[in-house]
Design a protein around this motif. Structure first.
Motif, PDB file in Angstrom:
ATOM      1  N   ASP A  28       0.683  -1.305   0.008  1.00 58.61           N
ATOM      2  CA  ASP A  28       0.031   0.047  -0.042  1.00 58.61           C
ATOM      3  C   ASP A  28       0.891   1.135   0.161  1.00 58.61           C
ATOM      4  O   ASP A  28       0.646   2.071  -0.766  1.00 58.61           O
ATOM      5  CB  ASP A  28      -0.848   0.022   1.258  1.00 58.61           C
ATOM      6  N   LEU A  29       1.963   1.336   0.738  1.00 58.68           N
ATOM      7  CA  LEU A  29       2.925   2.503   0.643  1.00 58.68           C
ATOM      8  C   LEU A  29       3.356   2.421  -0.493  1.00 58.68           C
ATOM      9  O   LEU A  29       3.732   3.741  -0.939  1.00 58.68           O
ATOM     10  CB  LEU A  29       4.014   2.145   1.915  1.00 58.68           C
ATOM     11  N   ASN A  30       3.954   1.276  -1.112  1.00 64.59           N
ATOM     12  CA  ASN A  30       4.401   1.686  -2.692  1.00 64.59           C
ATOM     13  C   ASN A  30       3.425   2.145  -3.462  1.00 64.59           C
ATOM     14  O   ASN A  30       3.799   2.941  -4.455  1.00 64.59           O
ATOM     15  CB  ASN A  30       4.951  -0.184  -3.187  1.00 64.59           C
ATOM     16  N   LEU A  31       2.246   1.606  -3.354  1.00 67.67           N
ATOM     17  CA  LEU A  31       1.103   2.155  -4.262  1.00 67.67           C
ATOM     18  C   LEU A  31       1.094   3.778  -4.070  1.00 67.67           C
ATOM     19  O   LEU A  31       0.907   4.449  -5.083  1.00 67.67           O
ATOM     20  CB  LEU A  31      -0.144   1.416  -3.965  1.00 67.67           C
ATOM     21  N   LYS A  32       1.069   4.228  -2.856  1.00 64.77           N
ATOM     22  CA  LYS A  32       0.901   5.658  -2.809  1.00 64.77           C
ATOM     23  C   LYS A  32       2.028   6.395  -3.221  1.00 64.77           C
ATOM     24  O   LYS A  32       1.743   7.579  -3.723  1.00 64.77           O
ATOM     25  CB  LYS A  32       0.750   5.916  -1.251  1.00 64.77           C
ATOM     26  N   GLU A  33       2.868   5.821  -3.783  1.00 60.15           N
ATOM     27  CA  GLU A  33       4.330   6.519  -4.080  1.00 60.15           C
ATOM     28  C   GLU A  33       4.381   6.438  -5.604  1.00 60.15           C
ATOM     29  O   GLU A  33       4.886   6.894  -6.334  1.00 60.15           O
ATOM     30  CB  GLU A  33       5.643   6.062  -3.634  1.00 60.15           C
ATOM     31  N   GLY A  34       3.410   5.529  -6.128  1.00 58.94           N
ATOM     32  CA  GLY A  34       3.233   5.275  -7.570  1.00 58.94           C
ATOM     33  C   GLY A  34       4.160   4.411  -7.922  1.00 58.94           C
ATOM     34  O   GLY A  34       4.273   4.014  -9.251  1.00 58.94           O
ATOM     35  N   ALA A  41       4.673  -2.382  -5.714  1.00 62.89           N
ATOM     36  CA  ALA A  41       3.344  -2.827  -4.901  1.00 62.89           C
ATOM     37  C   ALA A  41       2.666  -4.087  -5.216  1.00 62.89           C
ATOM     38  O   ALA A  41       2.378  -4.809  -4.233  1.00 62.89           O
ATOM     39  CB  ALA A  41       2.217  -1.603  -4.936  1.00 62.89           C
ATOM     40  N   ARG A  99      -6.395  -6.004  -4.232  1.00 64.08           N
ATOM     41  CA  ARG A  99      -5.406  -5.271  -4.414  1.00 64.08           C
ATOM     42  C   ARG A  99      -4.733  -5.161  -5.586  1.00 64.08           C
ATOM     43  O   ARG A  99      -4.527  -4.272  -6.436  1.00 64.08           O
ATOM     44  CB  ARG A  99      -4.472  -5.200  -3.169  1.00 64.08           C
ATOM     45  N   SER A 122      -4.436  -2.499  -9.260  1.00 61.60           N
ATOM     46  CA  SER A 122      -3.282  -1.844  -9.868  1.00 61.60           C
ATOM     47  C   SER A 122      -2.876  -2.462 -11.165  1.00 61.60           C
ATOM     48  O   SER A 122      -1.846  -1.982 -11.763  1.00 61.60           O
ATOM     49  CB  SER A 122      -2.290  -2.058  -8.759  1.00 61.60           C
TER      50      SER A 122
END
Length: 360
Positions: free
Chosen positions: A56-62, A67, A105, A109
């Protein structure tokens, strides 16, 4: 052993799965009964949760690829946790829910890779399935119809297969056993043929390179399907042994004896009878959580070799503990997918080129 568990977090998917396989191979040495398994369950569940947080953190960073990889690591961890506890208990339901969330999830993505689809069927409502794409419209890939084990959902099987199928050249259509298993003769084969029809018209699938994989009791469904639909190019199934295992007790009952002596030539002929109807290469998975007895599978393999029938045999790596067996699904799934890739791999003409040739 504890370090072997915790080192998975932060590593790539390949190294995480190697470490997970090593854990499964050595768990019998560390097993301390129900209390020990409960402890390992809690740790693997936490590893899965931590991977979800990382994803989830990787997803927020694009960072979509990172992710997705973290979520796939989580799915592997949750599958291990699921095998350490009672499959019918509330903890298993909790882990299954986490697997479902992980799939969603990943799908959110990777919209171009994983789809929820409905297979049109004339006899009943549309058949729900997951489709994982490996190829492209210009270069169609091979594909496999994957049928879940009895009492397991399509999502459960998909959660187990996603980490091992990513990066391979095989697409997958995953369906649930309960949706395709019917008592009416020929009904299951008909529903699975609709799945094959669906794949055959997809531009990203090579219709000449479609296989089937039946997990658990679904291996028997895969055999009957392969025997009835000769469009299949490969089958991971039971080779008809489940049907044969039910016939033998019936013979004893009809003759009123439990030790009926059956001519071995007749036995061999019956074992290969179904296989002669299957026109594609076959892999029989024997032992473990499957329905096929290893001894009978070895006899079937010998009979097929004598009859020049293309049949291979795989035996899952099992880890024995005081009150249960746990199969090393990471190793087994890898072997099955490698076999399918090999049998379904051949050069084919891209459909875009076929269209150009037809236009000339």
């Amino acid at each position: 052993m504890e370090q072997a568990v915790w080192r998975h977090l932060g590593g790539d998917l390949s190294s995480a799965r190697r470490g997970a396989a090593a854990f499964l191979d050595t768990i019998a040495d560390e097993d301390e009964g129900a209390g020990g398994r409960q402890s390992w369950f809690a740790r693997w569940k936490k590893i899965g949760d931590d991977h979800y947080v990382l994803g989830d953190l990787n997803l927020k960073e694009g960072a979509l690829d990172q992710a997705a990889e973290a979520w796939l690591c989580a799915l592997t961890a949750f599958e291990i946790a699921r095998r350490l506890i009672d499959e019918a208990g509330p903890q298993s339901e909790d882990v299954s829910a986490r697997i479902d969330h992980g799939i969603q999830r990943f799908r959110s993505s990777q919209l171009q890779k994983l789809e929820q689809v409905n297979i049109p069927c004339s006899e009943q409502a549309d058949l729900p399935a997951y489709y994982l794409r490996a190829g492209s419209s210009d270069l169609p890939s091979s594909a496999v119809i994957c049928i879940s084990m009895e009492q397991e959902t399509a999502a459960t099987l998909l959660g187990r297969l996603l980490p091992v199928m990513i990066g391979r050249s095989v697409s997958a259509l995953v369906v649930s056993h309960c949706h395709v298993s019917h008592r009416a003769r020929g009904q299951s084969e008909s529903l699975l043929s609709y799945c094959l029809d669906y794949l055959a018209v997809r531009p990203d699938v090579d219709a000449a390179r479609v296989g089937v994989y039946g997990d658990g009791l679904s291996a028997a469904l895969a055999t009957e399907f392969a025997a009835s639909d000769h469009r299949l190019a490969a089958a991971v199934c039971d080779g008809g042994l489940w049907h044969w295992a039910r016939i033998v007790p019936s013979v004893g009952w009809l003759t009123r004896t439990s030790d009926t002596v059956v001519d071995q030539d007749v036995v061999s002929a019956r074992r290969t009878q179904t296989m002669r109807r299957v026109k594609c290469p076959v892999l029989v998975v024997a032992g473990g959580r499957g329905i096929v007895d290893v001894t009978e599978a070895l006899k079937l393999q010998a009979d097929c070799m004598a009859a020049r029938i293309d049949l291979d045999l795989a035996t899952p790596r099992m880890i024995r503990s005081p009150d249960r067996e746990i199969d090393n699904f990471i190793v087994s799934d890898g072997c099955i997918l490698e076999w399918l890739e090999q049998k379904l791999a051949r050069r084919s003409t891209p459909r875009s080129l076929l269209r150009r040739k037809q236009d000339r």
